[in-house]
Write a protein that holds these residues in place. Structure first.
Motif, PDB file in Angstrom:
ATOM      1  N   THR A 218       0.840  -1.191   0.000  1.00 25.33           N
ATOM      2  CA  THR A 218       0.000   0.000   0.000  1.00 25.33           C
ATOM      3  C   THR A 218       0.877   1.245   0.000  1.00 25.33           C
ATOM      4  O   THR A 218       1.868   1.314   0.739  1.00 25.33           O
ATOM      5  CB  THR A 218      -0.936   0.025   1.229  1.00 25.33           C
ATOM      6  OG1 THR A 218      -1.835  -1.083   1.152  1.00 25.33           O
ATOM      7  CG2 THR A 218      -1.749   1.309   1.288  1.00 25.33           C
ATOM      8  N   ALA A 219       0.509   2.200  -0.860  1.00 23.37           N
ATOM      9  CA  ALA A 219       1.197   3.491  -0.916  1.00 23.37           C
ATOM     10  C   ALA A 219       0.235   4.572  -0.450  1.00 23.37           C
ATOM     11  O   ALA A 219      -0.889   4.671  -0.963  1.00 23.37           O
ATOM     12  CB  ALA A 219       1.674   3.778  -2.338  1.00 23.37           C
ATOM     13  N   PHE A 220       0.670   5.379   0.530  1.00 26.35           N
ATOM     14  CA  PHE A 220      -0.168   6.457   1.053  1.00 26.35           C
ATOM     15  C   PHE A 220       0.302   7.787   0.489  1.00 26.35           C
ATOM     16  O   PHE A 220       1.471   8.162   0.609  1.00 26.35           O
ATOM     17  CB  PHE A 220      -0.100   6.491   2.591  1.00 26.35           C
ATOM     18  CG  PHE A 220      -0.757   7.707   3.193  1.00 26.35           C
ATOM     19  CD1 PHE A 220      -2.104   7.968   2.994  1.00 26.35           C
ATOM     20  CD2 PHE A 220      -0.022   8.600   3.965  1.00 26.35           C
ATOM     21  CE1 PHE A 220      -2.709   9.091   3.539  1.00 26.35           C
ATOM     22  CE2 PHE A 220      -0.620   9.729   4.524  1.00 26.35           C
ATOM     23  CZ  PHE A 220      -1.965   9.965   4.306  1.00 26.35           C
ATOM     24  N   PHE A 221      -0.641   8.514  -0.159  1.00 25.26           N
ATOM     25  CA  PHE A 221      -0.380   9.834  -0.714  1.00 25.26           C
ATOM     26  C   PHE A 221      -1.090  10.881   0.128  1.00 25.26           C
ATOM     27  O   PHE A 221      -2.166  10.633   0.672  1.00 25.26           O
ATOM     28  CB  PHE A 221      -0.869   9.925  -2.163  1.00 25.26           C
ATOM     29  CG  PHE A 221      -0.058   9.131  -3.137  1.00 25.26           C
ATOM     30  CD1 PHE A 221       0.897   9.739  -3.939  1.00 25.26           C
ATOM     31  CD2 PHE A 221      -0.249   7.758  -3.267  1.00 25.26           C
ATOM     32  CE1 PHE A 221       1.653   9.000  -4.840  1.00 25.26           C
ATOM     33  CE2 PHE A 221       0.498   7.013  -4.163  1.00 25.26           C
ATOM     34  CZ  PHE A 221       1.464   7.637  -4.951  1.00 25.26           C
ATOM     35  N   ASN A 222      -0.494  12.068   0.199  1.00 21.78           N
ATOM     36  CA  ASN A 222      -1.099  13.158   0.962  1.00 21.78           C
ATOM     37  C   ASN A 222      -0.671  14.477   0.338  1.00 21.78           C
ATOM     38  O   ASN A 222       0.218  14.515  -0.518  1.00 21.78           O
ATOM     39  CB  ASN A 222      -0.659  13.080   2.427  1.00 21.78           C
ATOM     40  CG  ASN A 222      -1.585  13.854   3.356  1.00 21.78           C
ATOM     41  OD1 ASN A 222      -2.645  14.315   2.955  1.00 21.78           O
ATOM     42  ND2 ASN A 222      -1.169  14.009   4.603  1.00 21.78           N
ATOM     43  N   LEU A 223      -1.298  15.578   0.750  1.00 21.38           N
ATOM     44  CA  LEU A 223      -0.840  16.892   0.311  1.00 21.38           C
ATOM     45  C   LEU A 223      -0.810  17.820   1.520  1.00 21.38           C
ATOM     46  O   LEU A 223      -1.623  17.703   2.434  1.00 21.38           O
ATOM     47  CB  LEU A 223      -1.695  17.458  -0.813  1.00 21.38           C
ATOM     48  CG  LEU A 223      -3.137  17.891  -0.584  1.00 21.38           C
ATOM     49  CD1 LEU A 223      -3.635  18.613  -1.839  1.00 21.38           C
ATOM     50  CD2 LEU A 223      -4.058  16.729  -0.290  1.00 21.38           C
ATOM     51  N   ALA A 224       0.172  18.721   1.501  1.00 23.01           N
ATOM     52  CA  ALA A 224       0.412  19.571   2.672  1.00 23.01           C
ATOM     53  C   ALA A 224      -0.695  20.605   2.853  1.00 23.01           C
ATOM     54  O   ALA A 224      -0.989  21.018   3.974  1.00 23.01           O
ATOM     55  CB  ALA A 224       1.766  20.267   2.541  1.00 23.01           C
ATOM     56  N   GLY A 225      -1.329  21.020   1.760  1.00 22.41           N
ATOM     57  CA  GLY A 225      -2.380  22.026   1.872  1.00 22.41           C
ATOM     58  C   GLY A 225      -2.937  22.368   0.510  1.00 22.41           C
ATOM     59  O   GLY A 225      -2.439  21.894  -0.524  1.00 22.41           O
ATOM     60  N   GLN A 226      -3.973  23.184   0.489  1.00 22.26           N
ATOM     61  CA  GLN A 226      -4.609  23.590  -0.759  1.00 22.26           C
ATOM     62  C   GLN A 226      -3.580  24.250  -1.671  1.00 22.26           C
ATOM     63  O   GLN A 226      -2.820  25.120  -1.240  1.00 22.26           O
ATOM     64  CB  GLN A 226      -5.739  24.571  -0.459  1.00 22.26           C
ATOM     65  CG  GLN A 226      -6.729  24.749  -1.596  1.00 22.26           C
ATOM     66  CD  GLN A 226      -7.589  23.516  -1.804  1.00 22.26           C
ATOM     67  OE1 GLN A 226      -7.868  22.788  -0.870  1.00 22.26           O
ATOM     68  NE2 GLN A 226      -8.011  23.296  -3.035  1.00 22.26           N
ATOM     69  N   GLY A 227      -3.557  23.814  -2.938  1.00 22.98           N
ATOM     70  CA  GLY A 227      -2.625  24.386  -3.894  1.00 22.98           C
ATOM     71  C   GLY A 227      -1.240  23.783  -3.847  1.00 22.98           C
ATOM     72  O   GLY A 227      -0.382  24.134  -4.657  1.00 22.98           O
ATOM     73  N   GLN A 228      -0.997  22.874  -2.899  1.00 25.56           N
ATOM     74  CA  GLN A 228       0.295  22.201  -2.801  1.00 25.56           C
ATOM     75  C   GLN A 228       0.243  20.893  -3.592  1.00 25.56           C
ATOM     76  O   GLN A 228      -0.821  20.287  -3.738  1.00 25.56           O
ATOM     77  CB  GLN A 228       0.629  21.893  -1.339  1.00 25.56           C
ATOM     78  CG  GLN A 228       0.745  23.115  -0.454  1.00 25.56           C
ATOM     79  CD  GLN A 228       1.915  23.989  -0.855  1.00 25.56           C
ATOM     80  OE1 GLN A 228       3.027  23.503  -1.012  1.00 25.56           O
ATOM     81  NE2 GLN A 228       1.654  25.273  -1.037  1.00 25.56           N
ATOM     82  N   PRO A 229       1.382  20.424  -4.101  1.00 21.61           N
ATOM     83  CA  PRO A 229       1.370  19.157  -4.832  1.00 21.61           C
ATOM     84  C   PRO A 229       1.172  17.971  -3.897  1.00 21.61           C
ATOM     85  O   PRO A 229       1.548  18.009  -2.720  1.00 21.61           O
ATOM     86  CB  PRO A 229       2.761  19.120  -5.486  1.00 21.61           C
ATOM     87  CG  PRO A 229       3.616  19.984  -4.626  1.00 21.61           C
ATOM     88  CD  PRO A 229       2.711  21.054  -4.089  1.00 21.61           C
ATOM     89  N   GLY A 230       0.557  16.911  -4.433  1.00 20.66           N
ATOM     90  CA  GLY A 230       0.471  15.666  -3.688  1.00 20.66           C
ATOM     91  C   GLY A 230       1.833  15.006  -3.614  1.00 20.66           C
ATOM     92  O   GLY A 230       2.673  15.179  -4.497  1.00 20.66           O
ATOM     93  N   LYS A 231       2.043  14.248  -2.538  1.00 24.00           N
ATOM     94  CA  LYS A 231       3.329  13.560  -2.356  1.00 24.00           C
ATOM     95  C   LYS A 231       3.097  12.148  -1.839  1.00 24.00           C
ATOM     96  O   LYS A 231       2.118  11.887  -1.122  1.00 24.00           O
ATOM     97  CB  LYS A 231       4.216  14.325  -1.370  1.00 24.00           C
ATOM     98  CG  LYS A 231       4.722  15.645  -1.921  1.00 24.00           C
ATOM     99  CD  LYS A 231       5.933  16.134  -1.138  1.00 24.00           C
ATOM    100  CE  LYS A 231       6.589  17.325  -1.830  1.00 24.00           C
ATOM    101  NZ  LYS A 231       7.861  17.700  -1.211  1.00 24.00           N
ATOM    102  N   LEU A 232       3.988  11.251  -2.212  1.00 23.81           N
ATOM    103  CA  LEU A 232       3.995   9.909  -1.647  1.00 23.81           C
ATOM    104  C   LEU A 232       4.603   9.990  -0.257  1.00 23.81           C
ATOM    105  O   LEU A 232       5.770  10.340  -0.106  1.00 23.81           O
ATOM    106  CB  LEU A 232       4.805   8.964  -2.540  1.00 23.81           C
ATOM    107  CG  LEU A 232       5.037   7.553  -1.993  1.00 23.81           C
ATOM    108  CD1 LEU A 232       3.713   6.808  -1.814  1.00 23.81           C
ATOM    109  CD2 LEU A 232       5.970   6.779  -2.921  1.00 23.81           C
ATOM    110  N   VAL A 233       3.816   9.667   0.763  1.00 18.05           N
ATOM    111  CA  VAL A 233       4.301   9.748   2.146  1.00 18.05           C
ATOM    112  C   VAL A 233       5.089   8.496   2.501  1.00 18.05           C
ATOM    113  O   VAL A 233       6.200   8.567   3.025  1.00 18.05           O
ATOM    114  CB  VAL A 233       3.115   9.942   3.118  1.00 18.05           C
ATOM    115  CG1 VAL A 233       3.594   9.924   4.566  1.00 18.05           C
ATOM    116  CG2 VAL A 233       2.402  11.252   2.811  1.00 18.05           C
TER     117      VAL A 233
END
Length: 259
Positions: A218-233
């Motif tokens: 499983t890969a968990f993705f998240n984003l730091a905030g609105q307008g920020q790029p998504g990242k693989l955590v």
């Protein structure tokens, strides 16, 4: 047939906006890898880069490498149509061609690729693909009927049959059960577990229980905030992600504290 995918320093753009940043991960062959994370974090966008579907959107582009057994899918001499033949995709909502019969739906991708096929071989391929999608026994007596006449769960399995008929090496699934009832969802999940014996499978899901049930990693993705790029955590064995994740954000998401 199944092959390994290696993603290296991948950044995904819509015009000047970087939607997903700095992804590095591998997808193991003959396994199921689930992408989880809140809406808008780039899971589906990233999934579409794995078979070059992202670039059909005007202004969309990627930087970095997506390699299958060491071959960069974004190299200048690589044909994107050949990539999409090698890496099949099943979408969120079942999308059989409404004017085509069940049999013609299965053969649509083969014919689109201009492969000449005899009537006997076509019949064999239809049966083989429908059996592979656990649909043959339900539709074998009505192959000439429209695919749109099937139930939602059957239509989704028909789309999976259509995808595997062209003999891909990888199957991408973008929330394949989100429009289905629980019984149809279970049928698709059972099918995914069977298909991984022959294919590399990547699935995007918002259903934590589904990710835990069907995936090996499983890969968990998240984003730091609105307008920020998504990242693989983080990415790890599914048992580790759901029991002892390294990152607090992963723990918070799977425990329902956000997202």
């Amino acid at each position: 047939m199944a092959q390994r995918i290696d993603v290296k320093d991948l950044n995904i753009y819509y015009g000047d906006f970087r939607a997903v940043a700095d992804v590095e991960m591998s997808v193991e062959p003959r396994s199921v890898t689930a992408f989880i994370g809140p809406s808008g974090c780039g899971k589906s966008t990233f999934l579409r880069t794995l078979n070059r579907m992202h670039e059909v959107i005007p202004g969309a582009r990627v930087e970095g490498r997506v390699e299958i057994d060491g071959v960069d899918l974004y190299a200048p001499d690589v044909d994107p149509v050949a990539v999409r033949r090698q890496i099949g995709m099943v979408f969120q909502r079942p999308n059989p061609f409404p004017t085509m019969s069940i049999a013609d739906n299965v053969l649509a991708g083969v014919r689109l690729n201009n492969r000449r096929i005899s009537k006997g071989d076509a019949q064999d391929l239809v049966e083989q693909s429908l059996r592979g999608a656990n649909l043959w026994n339900e539709v074998k007596d009505r192959l000439d009927r429209p695919g749109s006449g099937l139930s939602g769960g059957q239509q989704q399995r028909l789309c999976i049959a259509r995808a595997i008929a062209v003999k891909p090496q990888v199957l991408l699934m973008d929330e394949p059960c989100s429009a289905l009832d629980p019984i149809s969802t279970l049928a698709i999940e059972d099918l995914i577990s069977e298909l991984k014996a022959d294919y590399t499978i990547v699935i995007v899901t918002h259903n934590m229980q589904q990710a835990a049930r069907v995936s090996d990693r499983t890969a968990f993705f998240n984003l730091a905030g609105q307008g920020q790029p998504g990242k693989l955590v983080e990415v790890d064995d599914t048992s580790v992600i759901f029991s002892a994740p390294r990152e607090q954000a992963t723990e918070d998401y799977i425990s329902g504290r956000f997202g």
